[in-house]
Design a protein around this motif. Structure first.
Motif, PDB file in Angstrom:
ATOM      1  N   ALA A   1       2.962  -6.064  -2.944  1.00  0.00           N
ATOM      2  CA  ALA A   1       3.433  -7.123  -2.036  1.00  0.00           C
ATOM      3  C   ALA A   1       4.906  -6.884  -1.761  1.00  0.00           C
ATOM      4  N   PHE A   2       5.339  -7.251  -0.555  1.00  0.00           N
ATOM      5  CA  PHE A   2       6.703  -6.985  -0.131  1.00  0.00           C
ATOM      6  C   PHE A   2       7.306  -8.234   0.498  1.00  0.00           C
ATOM      7  N   PHE A   3       8.544  -8.543   0.115  1.00  0.00           N
ATOM      8  CA  PHE A   3       9.244  -9.751   0.558  1.00  0.00           C
ATOM      9  C   PHE A   3      10.606  -9.350   1.121  1.00  0.00           C
TER      10      PHE A   3
ATOM     11  N   GLY B   1       0.787  -1.216   0.000  1.00  0.00           N
ATOM     12  CA  GLY B   1       0.000   0.000   0.000  1.00  0.00           C
ATOM     13  C   GLY B   1       0.823   1.272   0.000  1.00  0.00           C
ATOM     14  N   GLN B   2       2.126   1.162   0.226  1.00  0.00           N
ATOM     15  CA  GLN B   2       3.003   2.331   0.271  1.00  0.00           C
ATOM     16  C   GLN B   2       3.303   2.822  -1.138  1.00  0.00           C
TER      17      GLN B   2
ATOM     18  N   ARG C   1      18.423  -6.999   1.657  1.00  0.00           N
ATOM     19  CA  ARG C   1      17.862  -7.763   0.543  1.00  0.00           C
ATOM     20  C   ARG C   1      16.332  -7.836   0.671  1.00  0.00           C
ATOM     21  N   TYR C   2      15.652  -7.459  -0.425  1.00  0.00           N
ATOM     22  CA  TYR C   2      14.186  -7.524  -0.473  1.00  0.00           C
ATOM     23  C   TYR C   2      13.718  -7.615  -1.917  1.00  0.00           C
ATOM     24  N   ALA C   3      12.445  -7.902  -2.080  1.00  0.00           N
ATOM     25  CA  ALA C   3      11.786  -7.848  -3.385  1.00  0.00           C
ATOM     26  C   ALA C   3      10.396  -7.278  -3.166  1.00  0.00           C
ATOM     27  N   ALA C   4       9.830  -6.716  -4.212  1.00  0.00           N
ATOM     28  CA  ALA C   4       8.488  -6.154  -4.121  1.00  0.00           C
ATOM     29  C   ALA C   4       7.799  -6.270  -5.469  1.00  0.00           C
ATOM     30  N   VAL C   5       6.494  -6.465  -5.418  1.00  0.00           N
ATOM     31  CA  VAL C   5       5.659  -6.325  -6.607  1.00  0.00           C
ATOM     32  C   VAL C   5       5.070  -4.930  -6.498  1.00  0.00           C
ATOM     33  N   ILE C   6       5.243  -4.144  -7.548  1.00  0.00           N
ATOM     34  CA  ILE C   6       4.825  -2.744  -7.532  1.00  0.00           C
ATOM     35  C   ILE C   6       3.876  -2.506  -8.696  1.00  0.00           C
ATOM     36  N   ASP C   7       2.716  -1.970  -8.381  1.00  0.00           N
ATOM     37  CA  ASP C   7       1.696  -1.693  -9.389  1.00  0.00           C
ATOM     38  C   ASP C   7       1.494  -0.184  -9.476  1.00  0.00           C
ATOM     39  N   ASN C   8       1.899   0.400 -10.602  1.00  0.00           N
ATOM     40  CA  ASN C   8       1.750   1.824 -10.847  1.00  0.00           C
ATOM     41  C   ASN C   8       2.321   2.675  -9.706  1.00  0.00           C
ATOM     42  N   GLY C   9       3.504   2.297  -9.237  1.00  0.00           N
ATOM     43  CA  GLY C   9       4.196   3.080  -8.220  1.00  0.00           C
ATOM     44  C   GLY C   9       3.765   2.820  -6.786  1.00  0.00           C
ATOM     45  N   VAL C  10       2.891   1.833  -6.569  1.00  0.00           N
ATOM     46  CA  VAL C  10       2.424   1.490  -5.231  1.00  0.00           C
ATOM     47  C   VAL C  10       2.801   0.037  -4.944  1.00  0.00           C
ATOM     48  N   VAL C  11       3.330  -0.212  -3.753  1.00  0.00           N
ATOM     49  CA  VAL C  11       3.740  -1.563  -3.372  1.00  0.00           C
ATOM     50  C   VAL C  11       2.499  -2.441  -3.207  1.00  0.00           C
TER      51      VAL C  11
END
Length: 182
Positions: free
Chosen positions: A145-147, A4-5, A133-143
């Motif tokens: 999901a975060f790993f 949501g960030q 170390r991390y990964a994220a799925v980002i949709d149109n500049g908004v996170v």
């Protein structure tokens, strides 16, 4: 960083090939912004402690590179690898790894990494300030999901790897699509 960030506005100093420049270094500076990379698309961003380091070069970057088609099949438009390294280092690392599908983002000053709360001190390894170390799925500049790898802390004695692995991120995407389809 959390779901949501909205990503912070940052300008990244990149080097891009320019065929109009002659000589052994035909590259020019090009500023790229957070919006340039993330606006209007669904992407995977993964960040790691450093280019040319063992886990990053052996598993994480090649895993995302080789799995690009699987990510695209799950609605991912681009995959980006970020590190607190300058553009010269990131470009040479991508070249040395033969990367064609994953874009590299140089966060040389660590500004983006600091603004998303992932900048850690790795003086114990002689690295200075780097990304956890991390990964994220980002949709149109908004996170979306975060790993994050467990144990984020300055001078952590280990380099955990698993949560941000391509297989884990892809599993999330496949399960999300399956859940939506059901």
């Amino acid at each position: 960083m959390f779901a949501g960030q909205k990503l912070p506005n940052v300008t990244f100093r990149t080097r891009v090939r320019d065929d109009s420049i002659e000589g052994p270094n035909p590259f020019r500076w090009q500023d790229m912004t957070t919006a340039d990379y993330f606006e209007g698309k669904r992407v995977v961003l993964f960040s790691l402690p450093g280019a040319f380091t063992p886990t990053c070069s052996t598993y994480q970057l090649p895993g995302f590179e080789n799995g690009f088609g699987d990510f695209a099949a799950e609605g991912i438009d681009a995959i980006y690898c970020m590190s607190v390294n300058d553009s010269f280092v990131m470009n040479k690392w991508a070249e040395a790894q033969g990367i064609k599908n994953v874009g590299v983002i140089p966060d040389g000053s660590g500004e983006f990494t600091r603004k998303v709360g992932m900048l850690v001190d790795k003086d114990n390894l002689g690295f200075g300030m780097r990304s956890w170390r991390y990964a994220a799925v980002i949709d149109n500049g908004v996170v979306e999901a975060f790993f994050e790898e467990p144990g984020r802390d300055d001078n952590h004695p280990e380099d955990p790897y698993g949560e941000s692995a391509p297989e884990n991120v892809l599993s999330y995407l496949k399960n999300k699509v399956d859940t939506v389809a059901a």
